[in-house]
Design an enzyme around this catalytic site. Structure first.
Site, PDB file in Angstrom:
ATOM      1  N   GLY A  14       0.788  -1.235   0.000  1.00  0.00           N
ATOM      2  CA  GLY A  14       0.000   0.000   0.000  1.00  0.00           C
ATOM      3  C   GLY A  14       0.815   1.278   0.000  1.00  0.00           C
ATOM      4  CG  MET A  92      -1.491  -8.322  -6.214  1.00  0.00           C
ATOM      5  SD  MET A  92      -0.486  -7.492  -7.458  1.00  0.00           S
ATOM      6  CE  MET A  92       0.464  -8.880  -8.033  1.00  0.00           C
ATOM      7  CB  ILE A  95     -11.522  -5.212 -12.787  1.00  0.00           C
ATOM      8  CG1 ILE A  95     -10.540  -4.498 -11.858  1.00  0.00           C
ATOM      9  CG2 ILE A  95     -12.928  -4.658 -12.637  1.00  0.00           C
ATOM     10  CD1 ILE A  95     -10.872  -4.519 -10.386  1.00  0.00           C
ATOM     11  CG  HIS A 111       1.968  -2.706 -15.243  1.00  0.00           C
ATOM     12  ND1 HIS A 111       1.646  -3.892 -14.592  1.00  0.00           N
ATOM     13  CD2 HIS A 111       2.991  -2.993 -16.087  1.00  0.00           C
ATOM     14  CE1 HIS A 111       2.443  -4.845 -15.042  1.00  0.00           C
ATOM     15  NE2 HIS A 111       3.265  -4.334 -15.948  1.00  0.00           N
TER      16      HIS A 111
END
Ligand code: GRF
Length: 193
Positions: A14, A92, A95, A111
């Site tokens: 995070g 990870m 969607i 990315h």
């Protein structure tokens, strides 16, 4: 006018979530961070969210009968928190159609490579192993593919002769932490082409 509302999705450390949080605190990013969503109930990002008082939803795919019901549960949380934009930051998981349809054109991802080079897992390791001299960071809209959506912003990072993989990762992450909040601001206020 009301500020746009974002949810950050993360599965791990995070550091990008934290950079986004800090940019909002510093008012360089003008939006409400309404929710952190994680698919990993023991992810380190949860401690960061607790420390920052960001509401969070931890949804474990194993607790659901399908990806559709899993994403429907997330969607319910997004609706409760009136989320306008989904910001993937180390999430990870691909969607699926449930979220893609509900948030069409409103999901972005970061990315750690210059896409379309080195999509998928361990992009930094892939670039390092390939021996390329330049890699970078890409921010893009999310579609049904793996790191395939329309590119919004990119920044190149030189891989110098004596750098190791760990140092390269640190270099890339520093750029991510600058570029992501800046690009989110442009996207949510429609300043991109
Ligand atoms: C970042 O390098 C991002 O580009 C990739 O996953 C990593 C997440 O790092 N998608 P963190 O959890 O934000 O520290």
């Amino acid at each position: 006018m009301a500020k746009p509302t974002i949810a950050v999705f993360a599965s791990g450390t995070g550091s990008n979530y934290q950079a986004i949080f800090e940019a909002i605190e510093n008012k360089t990013l003008i939006c409400d961070l309404a929710l952190l969503v994680t698919d990993q109930p023991s992810a380190k990002v949860i401690k960061k969210a607790e420390g920052n008082n960001t509401p969070y939803a931890a949804c474990n795919l194993n607790d659901y009968t399908s990806k559709n019901t899993f994403e429907s549960a997330i969607l319910e949380q997004l609706r409760i928190h009136k989320v306008d934009w989904i910001i993937l930051a180390g999430y990870m998981r691909l969607i699926g159609p449930t979220l893609l349809q509900a948030y069409e054109g409103k999901i972005i991802n970061i990315h750690p490579s210059l896409l379309p080079a080195f999509p998928g897992l361990d992009a930094i390791g892939q670039a390092f192993q390939a021996g390329v001299k330049v890699t970078g960071v890409t921010i893009h809209y999310v579609d049904e593919g793996m790191d395939t959506g329309k590119i919004i912003a990119q920044e190149a990072v030189k891989i110098s002769e004596n750098i190791n993989e760990q140092q390269l990762q640190e270099k890339i992450q520093l750029i991510e932490h600058e570029l992501y909040p800046k690009t989110i601001q442009q996207v949510i206020t429609s300043l991109t082409d």
